[in-house]
Enzyme design. Sequence first.
Site, PDB file in Angstrom:
ATOM      1  N   ARG A  64      -5.124 -13.744  41.869  1.00 46.71           N
ATOM      2  CA  ARG A  64      -4.844 -12.567  41.067  1.00 46.71           C
ATOM      3  C   ARG A  64      -6.101 -12.212  40.267  1.00 46.71           C
ATOM      4  O   ARG A  64      -6.665 -13.045  39.568  1.00 46.71           O
ATOM      5  CB  ARG A  64      -3.716 -12.876  40.089  1.00 46.71           C
ATOM      6  N   ARG A 214      -0.465  -6.796  20.815  1.00 50.36           N
ATOM      7  CA  ARG A 214      -1.368  -5.645  20.983  1.00 50.36           C
ATOM      8  C   ARG A 214      -0.707  -4.375  20.462  1.00 50.36           C
ATOM      9  O   ARG A 214       0.486  -4.160  20.662  1.00 50.36           O
ATOM     10  CB  ARG A 214      -1.708  -5.456  22.459  1.00 50.36           C
TER      11      ARG A 214
END
Length: 367
Positions: A64, A214
Amino acid sequence: MILVLNSGSSTIKYRLVDPDDPGAGDKGVVERIGEPGGPADHTEALRTVFDDLRGDRPDGVGHRVVHGGDRFVRPTLLDDAAVDAIRDLTPLAPLHNPGAVAGIEAARRTFGDVPHVAVFDTAFHADLPPAAATYAIDREVAARYGIRRYGFHGISVGYVAARTAVLLDRPPGELNLVVLHLGNGASATAVHGGRSVETSMGFTPLEGLVMGTRSGDLDPALPGFLQRAGMSPSEVDGLLQHRSGMAGLCGAGDMRTVDERRVAGDAAANLAFDVYCHRIRKYVGAYHATLGRLDAVVFTAGIGENSPAVRAASLAGLDGWGITVDPDRNNGKGMRVISPPDARVAVCVVPTDEEHAIAEAVTTFLP
Ligand code: AMP
């Protein structure tokens, strides 16, 4: 069997996937790479993985990779040139791509004689229409630094969109979806006929929805303001990446904790939950407009799959648009439709499986 690796700077997550038998296969994580008490480097870490596999040789290895830039728009068989090209993308993904490159190099040494394939989180969004991908800034500055909306979570969103077509028994090419990937990171993507046409994460995975730590969207003037107020650029980055989102609002970045505190009457947790769900609702409305016609809203990842409260609150008040959550179905389990049978828009829960999606991509390169 396919070995799927998700390598970060100090961790390697791995899973051995049988593409014909989802759910089977060993998995694990090697942590503290390069830290005291941990493996010295990624090669030593992968020896642990190799030992865990008890000498089983995988038929291929899938990696990935978060950022493929403009160059990697589909799964790619790795040779030296491709690895160099991924390394060259480091300025775009300084937190992610160096770990992936270290993992790829170590894996090519450890499992050298099988195909290694990189699968990119950005690739599903590579064909975003220019009107959606382009930021309205000076085009020469944008060209110099490769500034555009790249989008992330594409491995998950592509997989979930395909599974949704199976769930609804409709051809994928006919479906207009809003896919809400709500995990530690969170994003919304508008999918038209199996293609991403708008997505909430942008140049980096910071933009868009509220996340665990975030901020998601905010006024672009804020970083400059905070720097003039005395914070350094890296302090501003740290604030927005690690001390914002639900953690910034109520001290807990994990939705289970936020939810427990909210239910117990904690006002800060309640506000964090409301800000989180309000942002999702705004995006669902915007993407409904982008798509014109909407067939389904799809929830996936840790929060999307497991939090009835977030699903219900995010879509509350949208009945006039044909979007309704049935409370009994919402409280069920597994892949399912959670809207009433006669609803104009299906609301679905579809578990994601990024490792399975990566393994499927690797099988296309096997002899
Ligand atoms: P992921 O990144 O997909 O593993 O998702 C992680 C997020 O899922 C964290 O915020 C977890 O708190 C959240 N999560 C996992 N299980 C539940 C649950 N049962 N209820 C609410 N949130 C959950």
